[in-house]
Write a protein that holds these residues in place. Structure first.
Motif, PDB file in Angstrom:
ATOM      1  N   TYR A 133      39.520  52.772  -4.087  1.00 47.54           N
ATOM      2  CA  TYR A 133      39.397  53.797  -2.577  1.00 47.54           C
ATOM      3  C   TYR A 133      39.861  54.889  -3.106  1.00 47.54           C
ATOM      4  CZ  TYR A 133      36.094  50.619   0.090  1.00 47.54           C
ATOM      5  OH  TYR A 133      35.313  49.610  -0.079  1.00 47.54           O
ATOM      6  N   GLY A 134      39.513  56.348  -3.476  1.00 45.84           N
ATOM      7  CA  GLY A 134      40.544  56.706  -3.274  1.00 45.84           C
ATOM      8  C   GLY A 134      41.333  57.920  -1.749  1.00 45.84           C
ATOM      9  N   ASN A 135      40.333  57.186  -0.813  1.00 47.50           N
ATOM     10  CA  ASN A 135      41.645  58.170   0.001  1.00 47.50           C
ATOM     11  C   ASN A 135      41.019  56.898   1.181  1.00 47.50           C
ATOM     12  OD1 ASN A 135      39.223  59.466   2.078  1.00 47.50           O
ATOM     13  ND2 ASN A 135      39.498  60.860   0.162  1.00 47.50           N
ATOM     14  N   LEU A 136      41.499  56.720   2.587  1.00 47.02           N
ATOM     15  CA  LEU A 136      41.320  55.922   3.770  1.00 47.02           C
ATOM     16  C   LEU A 136      40.407  56.479   4.596  1.00 47.02           C
ATOM     17  CD1 LEU A 136      42.042  53.458   4.910  1.00 47.02           C
ATOM     18  CD2 LEU A 136      43.233  55.011   6.603  1.00 47.02           C
ATOM     19  N   LEU A 137      39.588  57.201   4.406  1.00 48.93           N
ATOM     20  CA  LEU A 137      38.333  57.882   4.852  1.00 48.93           C
ATOM     21  C   LEU A 137      37.314  57.620   3.886  1.00 48.93           C
ATOM     22  CD1 LEU A 137      36.629  60.100   6.905  1.00 48.93           C
ATOM     23  CD2 LEU A 137      37.190  61.876   5.318  1.00 48.93           C
ATOM     24  N   GLU A 138      37.433  57.313   2.556  1.00 51.08           N
ATOM     25  CA  GLU A 138      35.753  56.806   1.914  1.00 51.08           C
ATOM     26  C   GLU A 138      35.822  56.018   2.213  1.00 51.08           C
ATOM     27  OE1 GLU A 138      35.516  57.317  -3.195  1.00 51.08           O
ATOM     28  OE2 GLU A 138      37.293  55.915  -2.261  1.00 51.08           O
ATOM     29  N   LEU A 139      37.117  54.832   2.599  1.00 49.48           N
ATOM     30  CA  LEU A 139      37.097  53.555   2.866  1.00 49.48           C
ATOM     31  C   LEU A 139      36.391  53.173   3.790  1.00 49.48           C
ATOM     32  CD1 LEU A 139      40.144  50.286   2.347  1.00 49.48           C
ATOM     33  CD2 LEU A 139      39.124  51.122   4.458  1.00 49.48           C
ATOM     34  N   VAL A 140      36.864  53.951   4.492  1.00 48.26           N
ATOM     35  CA  VAL A 140      36.163  53.549   6.463  1.00 48.26           C
ATOM     36  C   VAL A 140      34.808  54.021   6.122  1.00 48.26           C
ATOM     37  CG1 VAL A 140      36.676  54.067   9.048  1.00 48.26           C
ATOM     38  CG2 VAL A 140      38.619  53.361   7.364  1.00 48.26           C
ATOM     39  N   ALA A 141      34.455  54.813   5.772  1.00 45.84           N
ATOM     40  CA  ALA A 141      33.335  54.995   5.567  1.00 45.84           C
ATOM     41  C   ALA A 141      32.095  54.221   4.907  1.00 45.84           C
ATOM     42  CB  ALA A 141      33.565  56.840   4.759  1.00 45.84           C
ATOM     43  N   GLU A 142      32.758  54.281   3.216  1.00 46.00           N
ATOM     44  CA  GLU A 142      32.146  53.037   2.887  1.00 46.00           C
ATOM     45  C   GLU A 142      32.261  51.808   3.969  1.00 46.00           C
ATOM     46  OE1 GLU A 142      32.132  50.384  -1.148  1.00 46.00           O
ATOM     47  OE2 GLU A 142      31.752  52.798  -1.528  1.00 46.00           O
ATOM     48  N   ARG A 143      32.591  50.980   4.528  1.00 43.46           N
ATOM     49  CA  ARG A 143      32.419  49.798   4.893  1.00 43.46           C
ATOM     50  C   ARG A 143      32.001  49.801   6.412  1.00 43.46           C
ATOM     51  NH1 ARG A 143      38.750  47.493   4.692  1.00 43.46           N
ATOM     52  NH2 ARG A 143      38.522  46.531   2.966  1.00 43.46           N
ATOM     53  N   HIS A 144      31.568  50.927   6.864  1.00 44.51           N
ATOM     54  CA  HIS A 144      30.988  51.252   7.589  1.00 44.51           C
ATOM     55  C   HIS A 144      29.177  52.389   7.499  1.00 44.51           C
ATOM     56  CE1 HIS A 144      33.793  49.322  10.731  1.00 44.51           C
ATOM     57  NE2 HIS A 144      34.554  49.636   9.396  1.00 44.51           N
ATOM     58  N   ARG A 145      29.037  52.430   6.631  1.00 45.80           N
ATOM     59  CA  ARG A 145      27.911  52.511   6.558  1.00 45.80           C
ATOM     60  C   ARG A 145      27.903  54.212   6.459  1.00 45.80           C
ATOM     61  NH1 ARG A 145      23.277  47.858   5.567  1.00 45.80           N
ATOM     62  NH2 ARG A 145      24.704  46.546   5.234  1.00 45.80           N
ATOM     63  N   ALA A 146      28.887  54.596   6.709  1.00 47.58           N
ATOM     64  CA  ALA A 146      28.442  56.040   7.286  1.00 47.58           C
ATOM     65  C   ALA A 146      29.176  57.228   6.631  1.00 47.58           C
ATOM     66  CB  ALA A 146      29.683  56.466   8.444  1.00 47.58           C
ATOM     67  N   ASN A 147      29.129  58.870   6.868  1.00 46.79           N
ATOM     68  CA  ASN A 147      29.269  59.867   5.840  1.00 46.79           C
ATOM     69  C   ASN A 147      30.509  59.912   6.937  1.00 46.79           C
ATOM     70  OD1 ASN A 147      29.306  62.729   5.908  1.00 46.79           O
ATOM     71  ND2 ASN A 147      27.315  62.529   4.881  1.00 46.79           N
ATOM     72  N   PRO A 148      31.710  60.805   6.000  1.00 47.50           N
ATOM     73  CA  PRO A 148      32.877  61.188   5.853  1.00 47.50           C
ATOM     74  C   PRO A 148      33.040  61.809   6.796  1.00 47.50           C
ATOM     75  CG  PRO A 148      32.239  60.687   3.720  1.00 47.50           C
ATOM     76  CD  PRO A 148      31.037  60.349   3.909  1.00 47.50           C
ATOM     77  N   LYS A 149      31.595  63.333   6.886  1.00 46.61           N
ATOM     78  CA  LYS A 149      32.150  63.764   7.892  1.00 46.61           C
ATOM     79  C   LYS A 149      31.642  64.333   9.470  1.00 46.61           C
ATOM     80  CE  LYS A 149      31.034  67.879   4.391  1.00 46.61           C
ATOM     81  NZ  LYS A 149      30.086  68.776   3.693  1.00 46.61           N
ATOM     82  N   PHE A 150      30.917  62.696   9.139  1.00 46.27           N
ATOM     83  CA  PHE A 150      30.636  62.391  10.667  1.00 46.27           C
ATOM     84  C   PHE A 150      31.462  61.515  11.396  1.00 46.27           C
ATOM     85  CE2 PHE A 150      29.058  58.355  13.293  1.00 46.27           C
ATOM     86  CZ  PHE A 150      28.316  58.310  13.905  1.00 46.27           C
ATOM     87  N   LEU A 151      32.923  60.859  10.257  1.00 44.76           N
ATOM     88  CA  LEU A 151      33.902  60.286  10.728  1.00 44.76           C
ATOM     89  C   LEU A 151      34.515  61.230  11.317  1.00 44.76           C
ATOM     90  CD1 LEU A 151      34.034  56.413   8.375  1.00 44.76           C
ATOM     91  CD2 LEU A 151      33.461  56.785  11.063  1.00 44.76           C
ATOM     92  N   GLN A 152      34.956  62.471  10.810  1.00 46.54           N
ATOM     93  CA  GLN A 152      35.495  62.829  11.268  1.00 46.54           C
ATOM     94  C   GLN A 152      34.579  64.017  12.373  1.00 46.54           C
ATOM     95  OE1 GLN A 152      35.242  65.436   7.394  1.00 46.54           O
ATOM     96  NE2 GLN A 152      37.362  65.033   6.756  1.00 46.54           N
ATOM     97  N   ARG A 153      33.871  64.120  12.400  1.00 44.46           N
ATOM     98  CA  ARG A 153      33.314  64.875  14.079  1.00 44.46           C
ATOM     99  C   ARG A 153      33.659  64.235  14.632  1.00 44.46           C
ATOM    100  NH1 ARG A 153      28.646  65.417  11.929  1.00 44.46           N
ATOM    101  NH2 ARG A 153      26.977  63.174  12.990  1.00 44.46           N
TER     102      ARG A 153
END
Length: 321
Positions: A133-153
Motif C-alpha cells: 500500500y502506498g499510504n495508510l489511508l489507502e490501506l484502511v480504505a481498501e480493507r474496509h471497502r471505503a472511498n478514501p475521501k469518505f474516510l477523511q470526511r
C-alpha cells in the motif's frame, strides 16, 4: 472546614454524575443492540448492507450514484421484486440493517509495516519485493471497502500521514460478504458494466461493478470458461500491450512485477480460456466501472478476492452486450 465540606460535596456530585453517565451509556448500548435489525434509513446504511449480502456498489461513500443503484437493482432482481433501483417499501422489508455501520478501528504496527512508497516506473515496480500500500489511508480504505475521501470526511480530525500504532479511526464495517446461495456461473453485461453471479437455475446471487476494454474489438462475447484461479499474483509487463507507454518503448522487453495490492492486476487473477484475458483486481477501485481497461475485466480488490473464493476452474463466464 467549610472548604473541606465543599470538596467532599464536589466529589460526591462527581461520582453521582459519573455513575449515571456510565449507566446511561450501558442502557443506550443495550438499547442500540436490541434495536437491530431495523429499517435501512440512509445511503450509507444501504451501501454497507448491500455489500454484506454480496451486492457490491463499489467504494462505500454514503453518496447515491449509478453503482449503488445498479447493486440495488441486482438485489431486487435476486429477491424477485420490481427493479426500481430505489429503497422502496418492498425493498426495505427484505433489506434490514443487521449490524452497526461504522465502528472504531485501531491502527497497528503491522498496518504501518505494510505501507511503502510505490515506484512510478515499471522498472522501479519490478525491483520491489512487493507492491504494498502506498499510504495508510489507502490501506484502511481498501480493507474496509471505503472511498478514501469518505474516510477523511468521517475522520475530520485525523492526519493520515502522521498516524502511529494505537490511533483510532472510524471505518465502515462489512466483515465478510454472505451469499444466499452458491453461484454456478458468472455473467458479464458489457453495457451495464456489471458482473453478476447466478445459481444453477439462473437466479442472481451476487453483483460486482466491473471495468471493460476500451476498444470494442477487445471485448470478448459469448461463452468463456475459467482456466486458472490465482491469489496474490505477479504480473508480466509487456510493452506491446501498452503502446502508449514511453518507458515501454524505450525498454523493449518484458518485466516481472511482484504481487501486492498495487500490482496492476491487484490481489486476484481469474484467467479465462481466451489468451491474455481474465478477471482481476486493481489498485484503483474508485475507477472501476468508470474507466476502461486494455481488455480484461477489472474489479475492486475486495470484490476480486471475494470472487476468488467462489469460482472454480471450468466455471462458465457468459459475456453479453
Amino acid at each position: 472546614m467549610l472548604q473541606k465540606n465543599r470538596i467532599l460535596r464536589a466529589v460526591v456530585w462527581f461520582r453521582f454524575i459519573l455513575f449515571w453517565s456510565v449507566a446511561l451509556a450501558l442502557v443506550g448500548a443495550a438499547w442500540a443492540q436490541e434495536a437491530l435489525p431495523r429499517t435501512v434509513e440512509s445511503v450509507l446504511e444501504l451501501q454497507v448492507e448491500l455489500h454484506r449480502r454480496g451486492f457490491s456498489c463499489g467504494s462505500i461513500d454514503g453518496v447515491p450514484g449509478a453503482q449503488t443503484e445498479s447493486a440495488l437493482k441486482a438485489f431486487q432482481r435476486s429477491a424477485g421484486i420490481p427493479e426500481t433501483g430505489r429503497l422502496d417499501q418492498a425493498t426495505r422489508a427484505l433489506l434490514p440493517l443487521t449490524a452497526p455501520v461504522v465502528v472504531d478501528y485501531t491502527i497497528t504496527a503491522m498496518d504501518l509495516g505494510e505501507v511503502r512508497p510505490v515506484p512510478e516506473t515499471w522498472v522501479g515496480k519490478s525491483r520491489e519485493p512487493s507492491l504494498a500500500y502506498g499510504n495508510l489511508l489507502e490501506l484502511v480504505a481498501e480493507r474496509h471497502r471505503a472511498n478514501p475521501k469518505f474516510l477523511q470526511r468521517i475522520n475530520p480530525e485525523i492526519d493520515w500521514a502522521a498516524l502511529l500504532p494505537g490511533a483510532v479511526v472510524k471505518v465502515p464495517v462489512i466483515e465478510e460478504a454472505v451469499f444466499s446461495r452458491p453461484p454456478s456461473a458468472l455473467m458479464i453485461r458489457l453495457a451495464a458494466r456489471e458482473l453478476t453471479l447466478v445459481d444453477d437455475i439462473g437466479r442472481v446471487v451476487g453483483h460486482f461493478p466491473v471495468s471493460i476494454a476500451r476498444k470494442v474489438e477487445k471485448r470478448p462475447q459469448g461463452e468463456l470458461r475459467i482456466t486458472v484461479v490465482v491469489g496474490n499474483p505477479n504480473y508480466t509487463f509487456d510493452p506491446e500491450v501498452f503502446p502508449e507507454s514511453a518507458e515501454g518503448k524505450e525498454l523493449g522487453r518484458k518485466l516481472l512485477v511482484p504481487p501486492g495490492p498495487n500490482n496492476p492486476v491487484g490481489r486476484a487473477w481469474i484467467g479465462l480460456d481466451r489468451p491474455g484475458y481474465g478477471i482481476h483486481g486493481t489498485p484503483d477501485p474508485e475507477k472501476v466501472g468508470r474507466t476502461e481497461s486494455h481488455g480484461c475485466f477489472r474489479l475492486a480488490n475486495w470484490d476480486a478476492l471475494t470472487l476468488l473464493g467462489l469460482v472454480r476452474v471450468g466455471m462458465v463466464v457468459w459475456v453479453e452486450e
